[in-house]
Write an enzyme that holds these catalytic residues in place. Structure first.
Site, PDB file in Angstrom:
ATOM      1  CB  CYS A  47      -0.884  -0.030   1.249  1.00 40.49           C
ATOM      2  SG  CYS A  47      -1.863   1.448   1.526  1.00 40.49           S
ATOM      3  CB  SER A  49       0.047   3.711   4.245  1.00 37.01           C
ATOM      4  OG  SER A  49      -1.109   4.414   3.903  1.00 37.01           O
ATOM      5  CG  HIS A  52       2.927   7.858   2.590  1.00 39.94           C
ATOM      6  ND1 HIS A  52       3.296   8.579   1.493  1.00 39.94           N
ATOM      7  CD2 HIS A  52       1.576   7.797   2.545  1.00 39.94           C
ATOM      8  CE1 HIS A  52       2.216   8.919   0.803  1.00 39.94           C
ATOM      9  NE2 HIS A  52       1.161   8.464   1.414  1.00 39.94           N
ATOM     10  CG  HIS A  69      -0.913  -1.539   6.278  1.00 37.77           C
ATOM     11  ND1 HIS A  69       0.140  -1.067   5.551  1.00 37.77           N
ATOM     12  CD2 HIS A  69      -2.019  -0.977   5.749  1.00 37.77           C
ATOM     13  CE1 HIS A  69      -0.307  -0.244   4.625  1.00 37.77           C
ATOM     14  NE2 HIS A  69      -1.615  -0.176   4.713  1.00 37.77           N
ATOM     15  CB  CYS A 176      -5.190  -1.561   3.873  1.00 40.10           C
ATOM     16  SG  CYS A 176      -4.983   0.226   3.745  1.00 40.10           S
TER      17      CYS A 176
HETATM   18  N1  COD Z   1      -3.656  14.943  -9.490  1.00 42.01           N
HETATM   19  C1  COD Z   1      -4.337  13.825  -9.858  1.00 42.01           C
HETATM   20  N2  COD Z   1      -3.900  12.565  -9.581  1.00 42.01           N
HETATM   21  C2  COD Z   1      -2.726  12.433  -8.934  1.00 42.01           C
HETATM   22  C3  COD Z   1      -1.958  13.563  -8.537  1.00 42.01           C
HETATM   23  C4  COD Z   1      -2.456  14.872  -8.850  1.00 42.01           C
HETATM   24  N3  COD Z   1      -1.811  15.982  -8.515  1.00 42.01           N
HETATM   25  N4  COD Z   1      -0.847  13.118  -7.909  1.00 42.01           N
HETATM   26  C5  COD Z   1      -0.918  11.768  -7.910  1.00 42.01           C
HETATM   27  N5  COD Z   1      -2.032  11.357  -8.529  1.00 42.01           N
HETATM   28  C6  COD Z   1      -2.518   9.982  -8.731  1.00 42.01           C
HETATM   29  C7  COD Z   1      -1.413   8.994  -9.093  1.00 42.01           C
HETATM   30  O1  COD Z   1      -1.136   8.974 -10.478  1.00 42.01           O
HETATM   31  C8  COD Z   1      -2.037   7.665  -8.615  1.00 42.01           C
HETATM   32  O2  COD Z   1      -2.772   7.015  -9.636  1.00 42.01           O
HETATM   33  C9  COD Z   1      -3.011   8.076  -7.503  1.00 42.01           C
HETATM   34  O3  COD Z   1      -3.047   9.510  -7.512  1.00 42.01           O
HETATM   35  C10 COD Z   1      -2.546   7.630  -6.107  1.00 42.01           C
HETATM   36  O4  COD Z   1      -2.553   6.249  -6.070  1.00 42.01           O
HETATM   37  P1  COD Z   1      -1.476   5.329  -5.298  1.00 42.01           P
HETATM   38  O5  COD Z   1      -1.560   3.964  -5.929  1.00 42.01           O
HETATM   39  O6  COD Z   1      -0.197   6.019  -5.243  1.00 42.01           O
HETATM   40  O7  COD Z   1      -2.015   5.271  -3.814  1.00 42.01           O
HETATM   41  P2  COD Z   1      -3.161   4.469  -3.047  1.00 42.01           P
HETATM   42  O8  COD Z   1      -4.431   4.494  -3.817  1.00 42.01           O
HETATM   43  O9  COD Z   1      -2.641   3.128  -2.628  1.00 42.01           O
HETATM   44  O10 COD Z   1      -3.308   5.350  -1.689  1.00 42.01           O
HETATM   45  C11 COD Z   1      -3.546   6.690  -1.741  1.00 42.01           C
HETATM   46  C12 COD Z   1      -3.750   7.341  -0.345  1.00 42.01           C
HETATM   47  C13 COD Z   1      -3.766   8.795  -0.520  1.00 42.01           C
HETATM   48  C14 COD Z   1      -5.070   6.920   0.231  1.00 42.01           C
HETATM   49  C15 COD Z   1      -2.605   6.912   0.633  1.00 42.01           C
HETATM   50  O11 COD Z   1      -1.414   7.370   0.148  1.00 42.01           O
HETATM   51  C16 COD Z   1      -2.813   7.515   2.004  1.00 42.01           C
HETATM   52  O12 COD Z   1      -2.563   8.670   2.275  1.00 42.01           O
HETATM   53  N6  COD Z   1      -3.260   6.684   2.915  1.00 42.01           N
HETATM   54  C17 COD Z   1      -3.512   7.071   4.289  1.00 42.01           C
HETATM   55  C18 COD Z   1      -4.952   7.034   4.614  1.00 42.01           C
HETATM   56  C19 COD Z   1      -5.405   5.805   5.300  1.00 42.01           C
HETATM   57  O13 COD Z   1      -6.567   5.542   5.445  1.00 42.01           O
HETATM   58  N7  COD Z   1      -4.510   4.957   5.722  1.00 42.01           N
HETATM   59  C20 COD Z   1      -4.842   3.717   6.351  1.00 42.01           C
HETATM   60  C21 COD Z   1      -3.759   2.758   6.098  1.00 42.01           C
HETATM   61  S1  COD Z   1      -3.296   2.903   4.473  1.00 42.01           S
HETATM   62 ZN    ZN Z   2      -2.870   0.871   3.565  1.00 47.36          ZN
END
Ligand code: COD
Ligand code: ZN
Length: 374
Positions: A47, A49, A52, A69, A176
């Site tokens: 994931c 996270s 991060h 996780h 998750c």
């Molecule tokens: N504009 C549009 N799209 C964008 C931009 C932008 N400026 N920047 C990035 N993106 C796109 C990327 O191309 C990508 O497709 C997408 O955003 C992000 O996807 P991933 O695959 O990187 O991330 P995810 O979906 O696995 O997770 C995203 C979260 C933001 C939810 C994650 O990073 C997070 O903050 N999680 C914490 C919240 C939570 O509930 N955590 C519990 C445990 S995870």
């Molecule tokens: Zn997660």
């Protein structure tokens, strides 16, 4: 060989310090103490996270740590007093515990158990010790779980038995990504039939929001991402159209307001950027739109209160607002009965020892979810 009551030596991916690759090490996993459960992990998703932490964005985090996780596994042994799982049960470790006793657990409108390690990042069991060691050092856990390891120990409030008929290498994403996105649509926003939704960010979380919006009966689901390669899958899962902000001169919320006769009913921020959080609020209908923030950001978000004054609602949630122990078994049953299909979210499968390759795929924007198999 019966391992009950013994220390297990096994392989785990240890992060010794931020900005370094994970290192496959032999670790020792102590037997579970009272009210704890030792799990043999069968599959785990990667994931954002986890990433991060590797990138050093989570300042309070302690090292060395075992990340991961979003896992699923089989109970190896249980400590004294454990009643809800037994050896051999298929289980999902829970990133938000459900102790059943605190105000958070008694609150019918929330899911944040006060025992949660989210935002605190103590990385230890309730008794302030760890069951994980490597080369004589204490290793911290991540979000009460730690699944990038062949065996882990969690507290009973952080694990739930699931239906035996489920494939663990699919069910793991319920731990998750899927639940976080899907629940944000059906539980937190409570998307209504015929409504218009916009989802910012089409990663594993955003696509799970799309699945939730579709199941809730939304008429229009607009996906927004700077990577147009994400659009095909989003449409396959239910997005009715997709926009790349780079292809428009005007700010994306203005484009959305025009496309939706003054704004969407719901918007979801699944990226973790304060500027996009504001865009998400601005793209909803001023009189009654609802925004759900899912992404985490270390930076602050700022906007004029007038934006909310007219009648917009701003919400946030962890784990899609689901009370974990109560809801995860039902989500697994819904997967078995094909209420939704998670195959599209799992784009890559790798042996657990190739975990760093899984993170490379995430960085390149090529994967939605990589599932590591043990
Ligand atoms: N504009 C549009 N799209 C964008 C931009 C932008 N400026 N920047 C990035 N993106 C796109 C990327 O191309 C990508 O497709 C997408 O955003 C992000 O996807 P991933 O695959 O990187 O991330 P995810 O979906 O696995 O997770 C995203 C979260 C933001 C939810 C994650 O990073 C997070 O903050 N999680 C914490 C919240 C939570 O509930 N955590 C519990 C445990 S995870
Ligand atoms: Zn997660």
């Amino acid at each position: 060989m019966n391992t009950t009551g013994k220390v297990i030596k096994c392989k785990a991916a240890v992060l010794w310090e931020p900005k370094k690759p994970l290192s496959i090490e032999e670790i020792e996993v102590a037997p579970p103490k009272a009210h704890e459960v030792r799990i043999k992990i069968v599959a785990t998703g990667i994931c954002r996270s986890d990433d991060h932490v590797i990138e050093g964005h989570v300042k309070q985090m302690k090292f060395p740590i075992i990340l991961g996780h979003e896992g699923a596994g089989i109970v190896e042994s249980i400590g004294e007093g454990v009643t809800t799982v037994k050896p051999g049960d298929k289980v999902i470790p829970l990133i938000i515990p459900q102790c059943g006793e605190c105000r958070g657990c008694h609150d019918p409108n929330g899911n944040i158990c006060h025992k949660s390690d989210f935002g605190k990042y103590r990385g230890l069991m309730s008794d302030n010790t760890s069951r994980l060691t490597c080369k004589g050092q204490v290793v911290y856990n991540f979000l009460n779980t730690s699944t990038f390891t062949e065996y882990t120990v969690v507290e009973e409030m952080c694990v739930v038995k699931i239906n035996d008929d489920v494939q663990l290498d699919k069910a793991c994403v319920i731990g998750c990504g899927f639940s976080t996105g899907y629940g944000s649509a059906v539980n937190v926003a409570k998307v209504t039939p015929g409504s218009t939704c916009v989802v910012f960010g089409l990663g594993g979380i955003g696509l799970s929001v799309v699945i939730g919006c579709k199941i809730a009966g939304a008429a229009k689901i607009i996906g927004v991402d700077v990577n147009s390669d994400k659009f095909e899958k989003a449409k396959e899962l239910g997005a009715t159209e997709c926009l790349n902000p780079k292809e428009f001169e005007a700010p994306i919320h203005e484009v959305l307001l025009k496309m939706t006769d003054g704004g969407t009913n719901y918007s979801f921020e699944c990226i973790g950027r304060p500027d996009i959080m504001v865009s998400a609020i601005l793209s909803t209908y001023a009189g009654s739109g609802t925004t759900v923030i899912i992404g985490v950001s270390a930076e602050e978000i700022s906007f004029n209160p007038m934006i909310l004054l007219m009648g917009r609602t701003l919400k946030g949630a962890i784990f899609g607002g689901f009370k974990s122990k109560d809801c995860v078994p039902q989500l697994v049953s819904d997967l078995i009965s094909e209420k939704f299909n998670l195959d599209a979210l799992i784009t890559h499968r790798l042996p657990f020892t190739e975990v760093n390759k899984g993170f490379e795929l995430l960085h390149k924007g090529e994967s939605i979810r990589t599932v590591l198999q043990f």
